[in-house]
Design an enzyme around this catalytic site. Structure first.
Site, PDB file in Angstrom:
ATOM      1  N   GLU A 329       0.750  -1.264  -0.017  1.00 34.15           N
ATOM      2  CA  GLU A 329       0.105   0.076  -0.033  1.00 34.15           C
ATOM      3  C   GLU A 329       0.821   1.334   0.047  1.00 34.15           C
ATOM      4  OE1 GLU A 329      -3.038  -0.466   3.125  1.00 34.15           O
ATOM      5  OE2 GLU A 329      -3.695  -2.024   2.375  1.00 34.15           O
ATOM      6  N   ASN A 372       2.249  -4.851  -3.416  1.00 34.23           N
ATOM      7  CA  ASN A 372       0.937  -5.135  -3.282  1.00 34.23           C
ATOM      8  C   ASN A 372      -0.096  -3.746  -2.853  1.00 34.23           C
ATOM      9  OD1 ASN A 372      -1.226  -7.183  -2.645  1.00 34.23           O
ATOM     10  ND2 ASN A 372      -1.203  -6.712  -0.508  1.00 34.23           N
ATOM     11  N   HIS A 407     -10.584  -6.457  -2.353  1.00 35.13           N
ATOM     12  CA  HIS A 407     -11.533  -6.035  -1.423  1.00 35.13           C
ATOM     13  C   HIS A 407     -12.483  -5.350  -2.390  1.00 35.13           C
ATOM     14  CE1 HIS A 407      -8.977  -7.498   1.796  1.00 35.13           C
ATOM     15  NE2 HIS A 407      -8.123  -6.655   1.496  1.00 35.13           N
ATOM     16  N   GLU A 436      -6.164 -10.804  -1.373  1.00 33.75           N
ATOM     17  CA  GLU A 436      -6.740 -10.493  -0.348  1.00 33.75           C
ATOM     18  C   GLU A 436      -8.177 -10.479  -0.581  1.00 33.75           C
ATOM     19  OE1 GLU A 436      -5.371  -7.414   1.783  1.00 33.75           O
ATOM     20  OE2 GLU A 436      -3.232  -7.675   1.469  1.00 33.75           O
ATOM     21  N   ASP A 438     -12.138 -10.479  -0.829  1.00 29.70           N
ATOM     22  CA  ASP A 438     -13.404 -10.836  -0.485  1.00 29.70           C
ATOM     23  C   ASP A 438     -14.457 -10.123  -1.104  1.00 29.70           C
ATOM     24  OD1 ASP A 438     -12.746  -8.253   0.843  1.00 29.70           O
ATOM     25  OD2 ASP A 438     -12.187  -9.134   2.816  1.00 29.70           O
TER      26      ASP A 438
END
Length: 673
Positions: A329, A372, A407, A436, A438
């Protein structure tokens, strides 16, 4: 192999041909019906009964009838001289390893004590070494009413000492507790007669899950080993977990997960070596112990600490971990150069990223090294990340891959936006992974459902179907896909960006397959899947997450009531709502909604913090902070606000001791009031 003595591997669930245990078939699970909770302890403190609660040190713990949450009795802890003193209960012979317990207690301060913050924690000791696990973090309590502290806890370690206790964040006021309950919902056996996700995707890419140690035990471990062939330790490899104080390293939790992965033939993704969150404060202190300023001397010191940290952590695991998120990030699309103004950047500039990758390559020449980030399907962020990776690779910085967190939610992003994300990085000749993923059932921060509606679960399933179809079409570019969690019983989205019951993963709270699972495995069965049920339990608050924002969840949070700041005099139609969404030791998450009362084509919001709070991250807008003064300006896509509309942005900030809401705001330099 690691430079440590390898202990036995008790976590293996697969490949145990010599074990008698594998001759016992796993039960096929019944339908996901709600199990009744088993109450292990119920302490009401009536009739002068203390139920075995005791002081942690020199304070006094005794039954009291001064106030009571229920009945006429409570337990009073008085004579406290340190914040960590308070009522404690020995649960060593009560709690079993691998069982997920709900712990609940009501708390209030003694008469005349005012207000402070309390938290509910567990102390465990192994071989004489204490560890402290927070069940519920700092929560506002006072002498005017009872407050419930409640959360979930799974004992994941062998221990010789285990206690649950209540303490305060500051002050030593006397406090009452009442109506303590310890309960659990019996585990439902996983479904063994459905396809394994990893087998369905075997010709495309490994499928991973982000986990913590409890997911390597019991039915969770069976679910993990059946469906996944890759794991990411969600929090255990971050800086605050591995090196909380300089030169002192802790690897026990991460070791347990790596051992489990190896025993079950799984790959491991290392997450993460450098991040602006979950980095201990000492990292950014100068040689005299003061906060670093951007000097050449401090830059050298900071990069030397980074070098030492990477060498220690990567060196500990050697070839056991073949893929690492080296930096995490680092992009802020609202900056002209695209770089997040983190403490890393303020002190070391771009050299902290260069150093991290170059040291990582020296330590592990064969590991795949990733950068990432989240929202890489947003064109502005995607393009800034592309520019950074392109520049660094041209300099010879050894970046092997780009990680897309993904996400997302049931409505966003589109397949075309996600395809553009993947296509953008193909010319750079880097590997790509979904790291990651979801899919939230919510589309905005104002929604909240006590139980996930069936229509949202169906929409979620089709979102999973469409995105995994895309991933499979690009399997020559995507070398792995990881979901951020194992099942809905433990997800960071229950507390981020607001506290509510989310259900973002393949499996429900009882570890049963959801429509989302069939969206990946066999979309023809999406509409046939029964609606998952939520277990009945004692009155609950939201579970603490295992993963922090936007990459992982912050530390376990509690949520004070929303705070609406009375605006000063000014525009009478303008309103600003300031909310503390979640709070934990040293940090909190805030949300601000601006309803200007008039049409705007651009906006800026200003306020001042009264207690030294410092914004570390802000989304859906740009920001600057000078001392206490914060200025937030619109992003490129949300500057236009209609006359009766509003705009919302969120942030993560640090705090210490007191966290009062701002008392006034301006919108476009006019008092909002």
């Amino acid at each position: 192999m690691r430079g440590i003595t390898r202990r036995g591997l008790p976590f293996a669930l697969a490949g145990l041909a010599a074990s008698v245990a594998v001759a016992i078939p796993l039960a096929t699970a019944p339908s996901a019906s709600a199990a009744e909770p088993v109450v292990v302890a119920n302490h009401t403190f009536e009739n002068n009964n203390t139920h075995g609660w005791a002081p942690r040190a020199d304070e006094t713990v005794a039954a009291s009838t001064a106030v009571a949450h229920g009945g006429t009795g409570s337990l009073l802890a008085s004579g406290r001289t340190r914040t960590w003193e308070g009522p404690t209960l020995d649960v060593l012979d009560t709690m079993d390893k691998g069982v997920r317990y709900t712990i609940s207690v009501w708390v209030r301060l003694a008469a005349g004590a005012g207000s402070t913050q309390a938290r509910l924690s567990v102390e465990r000791r192994t071989a004489g070494t204490p560890s402290y696990d927070q069940v519920i973090g700092n929560t506002n309590v006072s002498d005017s009413g009872w407050v419930n502290l409640q959360g979930q806890y799974t004992l994941a370690h062998d221990v010789e000492w285990l206690t649950v206790y209540v303490e305060t964040a500051s002050g030593t006021a006397s406090l009452h507790i009442d109506d303590f309950t310890l309960s659990y919902v019996p585990a439902t056996p996983i479904q063994t007669n459905i396809p394994s996700v990893k087998d369905v995707l075997a010709n495309h890419f490994p499928i991973g899950a982000a986990i913590s140690v409890p997911q390597t035990l019991g039915e969770h471990a069976r679910l993990l080993s059946k469906h996944f062939n890759s794991v990411t330790p969600g929090n255990a490899l971050k800086w605050d977990a591995t090196q909380p104080t300089e030169g002192t390293f802790r690897f026990a939790d991460a070791d347990a997960m790596v051992d489990f992965a190896q025993a079950n033939g799984m790959e491991v993704r290392g997450h993460t070596l450098v991040w602006h969150n979950q980095t201990p404060a000492w990292v950014f202190l100068d040689a005299n112990g003061a906060a670093m300023t951007p000097t050449a001397q401090n830059k050298t010191l900071l990069l030397s600490r980074l070098d030492a940290h990477i060498r220690a952590v990567m060196g500990h695991y050697g070839t056991d971990i073949a893929t690492w998120d080296v930096v995490n990030e680092v992009i802020d699309e609202n900056q002209s150069d695209g770089l997040r103004r983190s403490r890393w950047y303020e002190i070391a500039g771009l050299d902290y990223i260069r150093t991290a990758f170059r040291v990582a390559r020296q330590v592990s020449p064969t590991a795949k090294l990733y950068i990432n980030d989240y929202n890489t399907n947003v064109p502005a962020k995607r393009d800034k990340l592309y520019n950074l990776v392109s520049q660094l690779k041209a300099e010879g910085v050894p970046i092997d891959g780009v990680g897309h967190q993904m996400h997302v939610n049931v409505d966003w992003p589109s397949v075309s936006e996600s395809e553009a994300m993947i296509q953008k990085f193909i010319p750079l000749n880097v590997d790509q992974q979904v790291t990651e993923m979801d899919v939230s059932i919510y589309t905005n921060t104002s929604e909240s459902f006590p139980t996930p509606p069936r229509d949202r679960l169906i929409r979620q399933a089709y979102k999973y179907r469409d995105l995994f179809d895309l991933y499979k079409r690009y399997s020559s570019e995507l070398t792995s896909v990881t979901v951020w969690g194992l099942a809905d019983d433990d997800t960071w989205l229950d507390t981020f960006p607001v506290v509510r019951n989310d259900a973002p993963l393949f499996f429900d709270e009882q570890l049963q397959a959801k429509p989302a699972y069939w969206g990946v495995v066999d979309p023809s069965r999406i509409e046939m899947t029964a609606t998952p049920t939520t277990p009945t339990a004692v009155p609950t608050t939201t579970r603490p997450p295992t993963s922090p924002p936007p990459t992982t969840t912050p530390p376990p949070t509690t949520t004070p009531p929303p705070t609406t700041t009375p605006p000063p005099t000014g525009n009478p139609t303008c309103r600003v709502t300031y909310r503390i969404v979640g709070q934990w030791p040293g940090g909190f998450q805030g949300e601000v909604t601006v309803a200007p009362g008039q049409a705007l084509t651009s906006w800026s919001v200003r306020w001042s913090f009264a207690n030294g709070q410092q914004v570390n991250q802000l989304w859906s807008a740009g920001y600057t902070q000078s001392g206490a003064a914060v200025t937030v300006t619109n992003a490129a896509w949300n500057g236009n606000v209609p006359a009766n509309g509003s705009v919302t942005f969120g942030f993560i900030a640090s705090w210490n001791g007191t966290n009062a809401a701002p008392t006034s705001f301006t919108v476009n330099n006019t008092a909002c009031g």
